[in-house]
Design an enzyme around this catalytic site. Structure first.
Site, PDB file in Angstrom:
ATOM      1  N   SER A  84       0.801  -1.217   0.000  1.00 13.01           N
ATOM      2  CA  SER A  84       0.000   0.000   0.000  1.00 13.01           C
ATOM      3  C   SER A  84       0.842   1.279   0.000  1.00 13.01           C
ATOM      4  O   SER A  84       0.304   2.378   0.085  1.00 13.01           O
ATOM      5  CB  SER A  84      -0.894  -0.014   1.232  1.00 13.01           C
ATOM      6  OG  SER A  84      -0.117  -0.317   2.357  1.00 13.01           O
ATOM      7  N   THR A 186      -1.540   3.989   4.150  1.00 12.76           N
ATOM      8  CA  THR A 186      -0.582   5.072   4.205  1.00 12.76           C
ATOM      9  C   THR A 186       0.329   4.972   5.399  1.00 12.76           C
ATOM     10  O   THR A 186      -0.136   4.663   6.481  1.00 12.76           O
ATOM     11  CB  THR A 186      -1.381   6.390   4.313  1.00 12.76           C
ATOM     12  OG1 THR A 186      -2.170   6.480   3.148  1.00 12.76           O
ATOM     13  CG2 THR A 186      -0.485   7.585   4.459  1.00 12.76           C
ATOM     14  N   THR A 204       2.043   7.159   0.272  1.00 12.51           N
ATOM     15  CA  THR A 204       1.066   6.092   0.000  1.00 12.51           C
ATOM     16  C   THR A 204       0.959   5.786  -1.487  1.00 12.51           C
ATOM     17  O   THR A 204       1.301   6.636  -2.328  1.00 12.51           O
ATOM     18  CB  THR A 204      -0.330   6.540   0.506  1.00 12.51           C
ATOM     19  OG1 THR A 204      -1.235   5.448   0.462  1.00 12.51           O
ATOM     20  CG2 THR A 204      -0.911   7.667  -0.321  1.00 12.51           C
ATOM     21  N   ARG A 214      -6.812   9.814  -9.660  1.00 12.17           N
ATOM     22  CA  ARG A 214      -7.379  10.152  -8.346  1.00 12.17           C
ATOM     23  C   ARG A 214      -6.241  10.493  -7.367  1.00 12.17           C
ATOM     24  O   ARG A 214      -5.217   9.825  -7.296  1.00 12.17           O
ATOM     25  CB  ARG A 214      -8.180   8.958  -7.818  1.00 12.17           C
ATOM     26  CG  ARG A 214      -8.796   9.155  -6.433  1.00 12.17           C
ATOM     27  CD  ARG A 214      -7.919   8.624  -5.325  1.00 12.17           C
ATOM     28  NE  ARG A 214      -8.603   8.632  -4.032  1.00 12.17           N
ATOM     29  CZ  ARG A 214      -7.997   8.364  -2.898  1.00 12.17           C
ATOM     30  NH1 ARG A 214      -6.709   8.074  -2.872  1.00 12.17           N
ATOM     31  NH2 ARG A 214      -8.669   8.372  -1.776  1.00 12.17           N
ATOM     32  N   THR A 237      -4.767   8.495   8.062  1.00 10.63           N
ATOM     33  CA  THR A 237      -4.816   7.336   7.186  1.00 10.63           C
ATOM     34  C   THR A 237      -6.283   6.962   6.969  1.00 10.63           C
ATOM     35  O   THR A 237      -7.130   7.318   7.783  1.00 10.63           O
ATOM     36  CB  THR A 237      -4.023   6.146   7.778  1.00 10.63           C
ATOM     37  OG1 THR A 237      -4.131   5.023   6.907  1.00 10.63           O
ATOM     38  CG2 THR A 237      -4.523   5.757   9.155  1.00 10.63           C
TER      39      THR A 237
END
Ligand code: SD4
Length: 332
Positions: A84, A186, A204, A214, A237
């Protein structure tokens, strides 16, 4: 006494006769609190433990919080097993790994990159934006060009595992982030160094299978991260859209400025997100947001919507993983 007067003057109150509200009095006692727990570093999720170790190498030698947070999160960025952040991060719906990161120091210098591809350490590109450009944020192709021109190497960040998972996802192609799993994303790290200075970093790969282009909260100063060296620092997060809507990390720092302890400030910010969600008649079921916060005295706290969020704290007492308290008593 002199500093008390100075404090009152700073607030623009020429006479004590004006009467200080209780929050101002609280804020004043905050400024006067003598003992500090420093150095200290906090970071989100369990991968924060390893990242804190890296940051502590710098903090324990009297190094700068800014260097500590950058080096700390670089460790997570380079780890392909963390799906991630950085290398090995889950891609967007087009199969592209696009990275978001920002950094902020004790002088309110800021730097950020968004939708950056093929660079393993977006946090260091964000720092270069901060230190080497007249701007604060670069995105997409422009961020990549800048990174290239500053010697950052381009590489493929999509690992075999991430590609396999993405192809599996394509079979249904439903964007339904699962709380604490796909949005377990994140690393946000905030630190107070031995000199009493605060800095933060946030990096992230964003929400898995997001639309191409995005951008979440993580590279947005005020949303994913905020530092005010007089007061404290916070990072977020979870669902970036909700954090942006409330300018979450800035909100946490402003709540600390009003006299709230970091724990209470995180709780109030989470409650604001919940209120906004309910006002818009949306369900909380699939929205997770967590904040961590640290004040100038090295006091800290965290809060999230759903249980299951944890964070790592390293100070003179050692490095430990702490379960974040939550608004909903589930998953925990
Ligand atoms: C984002 N806030 O892109 C990030 C994702 C995240 O834990 O933090 N997940 O919206």
């Amino acid at each position: 006494m002199k500093s008390r007067r100075h404090f009152i003057q700073k607030l623009g109150l020429s006479s004590i006769g004006l009467g200080l509200s209780s929050s101002l009095l609280k804020a004043e006692s905050f400024v006067h609190k003598a003992k500090s727990n420093k150095p200290i570093v906090l970071s989100t999720w369990d991968f924060g433990l390893k990242a804190n170790e890296e940051a502590w190498k710098i903090l324990s030698k009297g190094g700068r919080a800014l260097d500590a947070v950058e080096q700390g999160v670089r460790l997570t960025e380079a780890d392909p097993s963390e799906r991630s952040v950085g290398y090995g991060g889950r891609p967007d719906r087009d199969g592209k790994v696009t990275l978001d990161a920002c950094i902020m120091d004790e002088h309110a210098n800021i730097g950020s990159v968004a939708a950056l591809q093929q660079i393993i350490h977006p946090i260091s590109v964000a720092r270069a934006v901060m230190e080497k450009t007249p701007h604060v944020m670069l995105v997409g192709e422009g961020a990549l060009q800048f990174a290239r021109s500053h010697g950052f190497k381009e590489e493929n960040l999509l690992t075999v595992e991430s590609e396999k998972e993405w192809k599996e996802w394509l079979k249904t192609a439903k964007y339904e982030p699962v709380v604490n799993i796909e949005n377990h994303d994140t690393i946000g790290m905030i630190a107070l160094d031995a000199h009493g200075n605060l800095s933060g970093a946030c990096t992230t790969s964003g929400m898995a299978y997001k639309m191409h282009g995005r951008v979440g909260d993580s590279p947005i100063i005020g949303a994913g991260l905020y530092v005010d060296n007089e007061i404290g620092a916070a990072t977020a997060t979870g669902h970036g859209e909700e954090v942006i809507r409330t300018v979450g990390s800035h909100l946490v720092v402003e709540l600390m400025r009003q006299g709230h302890a970091p724990q209470k400030a995180c709780e109030e910010a989470v409650k604001r997100i919940i209120k906004f969600t309910q006002n818009r008649s949306k369900s909380l079921d699939n929205i997770q947001v967590g904040f961590i916060a640290l004040n100038k005295h090295g006091e800290y706290g965290a809060f999230c919507i759903h249980g299951g969020f944890n964070y790592a704290k390293y100070d003179a007492r050692g490095n430990e993983l702490i379960k974040g308290k939550s608004y909903l008593k589930n998953n925990g």
